[in-house]
Design an enzyme around this catalytic site. Structure first.
Site, PDB file in Angstrom:
ATOM      1  N   ASP A   6       0.810  -1.029   0.091  1.00 53.24           N
ATOM      2  CA  ASP A   6      -0.141  -0.088  -0.114  1.00 53.24           C
ATOM      3  C   ASP A   6       0.727   1.286   0.184  1.00 53.24           C
ATOM      4  OD1 ASP A   6      -2.786   0.950   0.452  1.00 53.24           O
ATOM      5  OD2 ASP A   6      -1.814   2.255   1.927  1.00 53.24           O
ATOM      6  N   ASN A  16      -2.488  12.598  -3.749  1.00 61.49           N
ATOM      7  CA  ASN A  16      -3.399  13.158  -4.676  1.00 61.49           C
ATOM      8  C   ASN A  16      -3.883  14.597  -4.319  1.00 61.49           C
ATOM      9  OD1 ASN A  16      -3.380  11.161  -6.668  1.00 61.49           O
ATOM     10  ND2 ASN A  16      -5.039   9.990  -5.676  1.00 61.49           N
ATOM     11  N   ASP A  29      -1.333   9.206 -10.809  1.00 62.56           N
ATOM     12  CA  ASP A  29      -1.393   8.256 -11.809  1.00 62.56           C
ATOM     13  C   ASP A  29      -0.033   8.002 -12.061  1.00 62.56           C
ATOM     14  OD1 ASP A  29      -4.008   8.180 -11.600  1.00 62.56           O
ATOM     15  OD2 ASP A  29      -4.303   9.106 -13.655  1.00 62.56           O
ATOM     16  N   GLU A  37      -4.656   2.253  -4.551  1.00 62.98           N
ATOM     17  CA  GLU A  37      -3.157   2.328  -4.405  1.00 62.98           C
ATOM     18  C   GLU A  37      -2.520   1.204  -3.718  1.00 62.98           C
ATOM     19  OE1 GLU A  37      -5.012   4.180  -0.593  1.00 62.98           O
ATOM     20  OE2 GLU A  37      -5.628   4.018  -2.674  1.00 62.98           O
TER      21      GLU A  37
END
Length: 500
Positions: A373, A381, A390, A417
């Site tokens: 993770d 983000n 991304d 993620e």
């Protein structure tokens, strides 16, 4: 009748042109396939030789490290040098490529040589490796240019490392020399044809070893050549076709740069020689097609008309089948692949894990799973935007793929993620090692993340292993165990690996 004759001539002309064009296209396609197969073979061979070279250099670096540690702890006194001489005598047989080991003092004088006798009044301050270590405080091994050994007279490649005296000043240099002859013996056993060549050079464009051997090629600097600038600069591996600047032969080249050392392995085959098989087949195909066209002309216009219709029907069926196969292949690939990262998607992950669980049960082998993770990804983000998020996911995914290269390993996007790696045949200790390497490499990417306490993008990893008879639902138990490890890694401060 004349109309029929004219029609027959017209149809015959069309058939001639169609068959001739199709044959030319087929021969050209066969040529391109041959070139692609040659490139693949050359790349595989370059990778194999690169692995061999990395192994030799790593062995040399480990030998250097041991000697340097002893010199820095014990000094360079006569008794210590005699003891070190005996130690080297016991270990040098472990490296078959070894030509010799020499220790130089801070003034370039010879302190010890594995060959035994020291040359009278010998001094090596003029050597590139000595100047490098004298002027640079780096403790990393240095790969020098090809030189002729002053102790054995052989052409060698030097791998050297500096050592320091008790005052942490430059104390001298330890040099391991590898015989170029040993590399040539290996390269000579590889069939690259009469026009082929195998080379080992530095990433800076300096030739270290080349087969076939010519003494004048050793140390050649081709960094300024157009081919080097166009093909080798900036690329880790690749293929190309160009005329050699050494002997003017047109070759097909494949190269692979070492991930650990500044060296490049190149494999090349002569283009004309490589395409000789295709050329023979193309001439045979052209002869057969020419005879067929002649036979068609003799049989007559009625038979030509039937053949033309049959040919069109068969071509349509073949084209339709190929189109259908391509569509099916694309659909299969899309169904199993995550479009953002290029990794396997959740569906592919579930199917693969189920299959590997069953295989592990049948064979009695361990099966490990890593759940990974990205730490504070939502904050990433929010701070940098979804486009940057991304790009971050893609960079992390690419890093994971580099360390799961075995045929059975699978890297997948588990969700959001969260990523996963399936490791068949790997026990918990091995899984922890892989997980720790992955964690370190992702942190080494140094992707800035102001919202993380680490200052860069990191990952938390949960590892779990299944062993024993297969039981219904063991996939879920394995996932839950890895997820538990991931939860503990997050709860313990992130950027770490946890396992049961």
């Amino acid at each position: 009748m004349k109309r029929d004759v004219r029609l027959a001539v017209l149809l015959l002309t069309v058939v001639y042109l169609s068959v001739a064009a199709a044959t030319a296209w087929q021969m050209w396609s066969a040529r391109e396939r041959s070139l692609a197969e040659i490139d693949t073979q050359n790349l595989n061979l370059a990778q194999t030789l690169n692995t061999y070279t990395e192994g030799v250099i790593t062995q040399s670096a480990m030998l250097l490290l041991g000697i340097v540690e002893r010199l820095e702890e014990e000094g360079t006194g006569p008794q210590h040098m005699q003891r070190l001489q005996r130690l080297i005598d016991q270990q040098e047989h472990l490296l078959t490529q070894l030509n010799g080991i020499v220790i130089y003092g801070a003034t370039g004088d010879w302190l010890m040589s594995s060959a035994g006798r020291l040359p009278a009044q010998a001094n090596s301050t003029d050597r590139a490796f000595f100047a490098h270590h004298r002027d640079s405080a780096s403790r990393e091994p240095f790969i020098g240019p090809a030189i002729r050994s002053r102790s054995t007279g052989d052409w060698v490649i030097t791998i050297s490392q500096r050592f320091e005296d008790k005052d942490r000043r430059f104390g001298g240099v330890v040099v391991v020399s590898l015989g170029i002859k040993s590399f040539l013996e290996l390269f000579g056993k590889i069939d690259v044809g009469d026009q082929g060549a195998i080379g080992l050079s530095t990433t800076g464009g300096q030739m270290l070893v080349r087969y076939p051997y010519r003494e004048q090629d050793l140390g050649r600097d081709f960094s300024k050549s157009a081919n080097f600038q166009r093909v080798y600069s900036g690329a880790v591996s690749g293929t190309a076709s160009f005329k050699s600047g050494i002997d003017g032969t047109q070759r097909l080249y494949a190269f692979r740069k070492s991930d650990r050392y500044p060296v490049v392995t190149t494999v090349a085959v002569g283009k004309e020689e490589a395409l000789s098989g295709w050329r023979h087949q193309a001439l045979l195909t052209a002869a057969v097609v020419g005879a067929l066209l002649l036979g068609i002309a003799v049989i007559g216009w009625r038979l030509l008309l039937d053949i033309r219709r049959r040919t069109r029907a068969e071509a349509s069926l073949v084209a339709a089948r190929e189109d259908l196969m391509r569509v099916n292949q694309k659909l299969e690939a899309l169904a199993a692949q995550d479009q953002l990262t290029g990794l396997a998607n959740r569906r592919c992950f579930d199917e693969t894990l189920n299959m590997e669980c069953r295989r592990a049960s049948r064979q009695g082998t361990p099966l490990s799973l890593l759940l990974i993770d990205i730490d504070y990804f939502k904050g990433f983000n929010d701070t940098y935007g979804h486009v940057a998020g991304d790009a971050c996911l893609q960079a992390v995914s690419k890093c994971l793929v580099q360390y799961a290269k075995r045929p059975g390993d699978l890297v997948a996007r588990y969700g959001g993620e969260e990523l996963a790696i399936i490791l068949p045949g790997t026990d918990l200790q091995g899984a922890r090692i892989v997980a720790e390497v992955v964690r370190e490499r992702i942190e080494a990417l140094a992707i800035a993340h102001s919202g993380s306490s680490w200052g860069c993008v990191t990952v938390s990893v949960g590892a779990a292993t299944m062993a024993g008879p297969y039981a219904q639902g063991c996939e879920r138990q394995l996932i839950e165990a890895a997820d538990g490890g991931l939860y503990r890694a997050k709860a313990s401060g992130r950027n770490r690996v946890e396992a049961p």
